[in-house]
Design a protein around this motif. Structure first.
Motif, mmCIF file in Angstrom:
data_model
loop_
_atom_site.group_PDB
_atom_site.id
_atom_site.type_symbol
_atom_site.label_atom_id
_atom_site.label_comp_id
_atom_site.label_asym_id
_atom_site.label_seq_id
_atom_site.Cartn_x
_atom_site.Cartn_y
_atom_site.Cartn_z
ATOM 1 N N UNK A 91 0.853 -1.187 0.000
ATOM 2 C CA UNK A 91 0.000 0.000 0.000
ATOM 3 C C UNK A 91 0.890 1.239 0.000
ATOM 4 N N UNK A 92 0.501 2.230 -0.807
ATOM 5 C CA UNK A 92 1.229 3.507 -0.851
ATOM 6 C C UNK A 92 0.444 4.555 -0.065
ATOM 7 N N UNK A 93 1.183 5.385 0.673
ATOM 8 C CA UNK A 93 0.573 6.439 1.477
ATOM 9 C C UNK A 93 1.265 7.758 1.160
ATOM 10 N N UNK A 94 0.495 8.838 1.269
ATOM 11 C CA UNK A 94 1.048 10.185 1.199
ATOM 12 C C UNK A 94 0.770 10.825 2.554
ATOM 13 N N UNK A 95 1.831 11.301 3.204
ATOM 14 C CA UNK A 95 1.725 11.763 4.583
ATOM 15 C C UNK A 95 1.926 13.264 4.691
ATOM 16 N N UNK A 147 13.236 4.862 17.815
ATOM 17 C CA UNK A 147 12.109 3.944 17.639
ATOM 18 C C UNK A 147 11.260 4.402 16.450
ATOM 19 N N UNK A 148 10.463 3.477 15.938
ATOM 20 C CA UNK A 148 9.500 3.787 14.882
ATOM 21 C C UNK A 148 8.215 3.038 15.204
ATOM 22 N N UNK A 149 7.093 3.762 15.141
ATOM 23 C CA UNK A 149 5.770 3.167 15.343
ATOM 24 C C UNK A 149 4.916 3.450 14.109
ATOM 25 N N UNK A 150 4.101 2.470 13.733
ATOM 26 C CA UNK A 150 3.190 2.620 12.590
ATOM 27 C C UNK A 150 1.836 2.088 13.023
ATOM 28 N N UNK A 151 0.819 2.963 12.962
ATOM 29 C CA UNK A 151 -0.555 2.573 13.305
ATOM 30 C C UNK A 151 -1.416 2.768 12.063
ATOM 31 N N UNK A 152 -2.132 1.729 11.659
ATOM 32 C CA UNK A 152 -3.048 1.847 10.525
ATOM 33 C C UNK A 152 -4.451 1.490 10.975
ATOM 34 N N UNK A 153 -5.425 2.190 10.389
ATOM 35 C CA UNK A 153 -6.804 2.008 10.806
ATOM 36 C C UNK A 153 -7.718 1.824 9.594
ATOM 37 N N UNK A 156 -9.515 -1.217 5.081
ATOM 38 C CA UNK A 156 -8.538 -1.391 4.003
ATOM 39 C C UNK A 156 -7.204 -0.714 4.325
ATOM 40 N N UNK A 157 -6.943 -0.472 5.607
ATOM 41 C CA UNK A 157 -5.717 0.225 6.026
ATOM 42 C C UNK A 157 -5.631 1.568 5.300
ATOM 43 N N UNK A 158 -6.733 2.298 5.325
ATOM 44 C CA UNK A 158 -6.841 3.549 4.574
ATOM 45 C C UNK A 158 -6.050 4.697 5.181
ATOM 46 N N UNK A 159 -5.923 4.725 6.487
ATOM 47 C CA UNK A 159 -5.181 5.820 7.131
ATOM 48 C C UNK A 159 -4.126 5.242 8.062
ATOM 49 N N UNK A 160 -3.069 6.025 8.260
ATOM 50 C CA UNK A 160 -2.012 5.592 9.149
ATOM 51 C C UNK A 160 -1.355 6.771 9.848
ATOM 52 N N UNK A 161 -0.706 6.459 10.961
ATOM 53 C CA UNK A 161 0.061 7.460 11.706
ATOM 54 C C UNK A 161 1.428 6.844 11.991
ATOM 55 N N UNK A 162 2.477 7.594 11.627
ATOM 56 C CA UNK A 162 3.829 7.134 11.908
ATOM 57 C C UNK A 162 4.443 8.074 12.932
ATOM 58 N N UNK A 174 5.820 13.109 14.025
ATOM 59 C CA UNK A 174 4.546 12.442 13.774
ATOM 60 C C UNK A 174 4.069 12.776 12.364
ATOM 61 N N UNK A 175 3.690 11.747 11.616
ATOM 62 C CA UNK A 175 3.190 11.918 10.258
ATOM 63 C C UNK A 175 1.804 11.305 10.164
ATOM 64 N N UNK A 176 0.847 12.058 9.625
ATOM 65 C CA UNK A 176 -0.500 11.523 9.365
ATOM 66 C C UNK A 176 -0.581 11.150 7.891
ATOM 67 N N UNK A 177 -0.960 9.891 7.616
ATOM 68 C CA UNK A 177 -0.864 9.352 6.263
ATOM 69 C C UNK A 177 -2.231 8.881 5.759
ATOM 70 N N UNK A 178 -2.454 9.044 4.461
ATOM 71 C CA UNK A 178 -3.655 8.564 3.792
ATOM 72 C C UNK A 178 -3.259 7.710 2.604
ATOM 73 N N UNK A 179 -4.022 6.652 2.419
ATOM 74 C CA UNK A 179 -3.783 5.729 1.302
ATOM 75 C C UNK A 179 -3.971 6.466 -0.034
ATOM 76 N N UNK A 180 -3.024 6.237 -0.956
ATOM 77 C CA UNK A 180 -3.102 6.892 -2.262
ATOM 78 C C UNK A 180 -3.985 6.086 -3.180
#
Length: 180
Positions: A91-95, A147-153, A156-162, A174-180
């Motif tokens: 999955x590709x994300x733009x944050x 450390x690195x943390x990745x949370x997807x919600x 379809x894992x449409x959004x994520x926070x790194x 902190x990066x807020x990401x959306x599925x492209x």
């Protein structure tokens, strides 16, 4: 009048005998001539059935020789393994702030590989939930300390926070990401 009638009958009989003689002569001549046998046509060959004896013994198996040193076989094997591995999702994300993330989810291993311009890390899932899924690793995005943390919600894992930090773990990006 009787003579004429007889004359006609005799004339008809003579004509019949003459015709019969001609036909008999033609048949005799054609029978005496040497005739070539007709050539068999394709239809005769197609319609003719050939009798092939059947054996009650099973056919002998043929030995198949496989060259295991052939590079193409190894390549095919590698391609087959890659296509069968259905437990991988990319999955590709733009944050925001601006960052592109390529996430490769390995379902069977409960891992995600996160690739960015800053580096690539493999994170392990730390929870059993699926919304959100939480992945962590004890290194920064550049592979150094931190450390690195990745949370997807969502389904379809449409959004994520790194969340990521380097040596100074007090400074967290902190990066807020959306599925492209």
């Amino acid at each position: 009048m009787g003579e004429r009638y007889e004359f006609r009958i005799i004339k008809k009989l003579r004509t019949s005998v003459a015709l019969t003689g001609l036909l008999a002569g033609a048949l005799t001549i054609s029978a005496c001539q040497q005739q070539s046998e007709p050539e068999s046509s394709m239809e005769d060959g197609v319609n003719a059935e050939e009798s092939v004896p059947m054996s009650a013994e099973p056919a002998e198996p043929s030995d198949v020789v496989v060259n295991t040193e052939d590079a193409s076989l190894n390549e095919v094997e590698g391609d087959t393994v890659a296509s069968v591995n259905s437990g991988v999702t990319q999955v590709s994300y733009l944050c925001s702030p601006e960052l592109k993330v390529e996430a490769t989810y390995k379902e069977d291993a409960n891992q995600v590989v996160v690739a960015t311009d800053m580096g690539t890390v493999t994170l392990n899932q730390t929870n059993e939930g699926s919304n959100p899924e939480v992945f962590e690793v004890a290194t920064g995005l550049d592979g150094g300390q931190g450390f690195t943390q990745w949370r997807v919600a969502h389904e379809e894992r449409e959004t994520g926070v790194m969340r990521t930090a380097g040596e100074d773990e007090s400074t967290v990006n902190t990066f807020e990401c959306n599925k492209v």
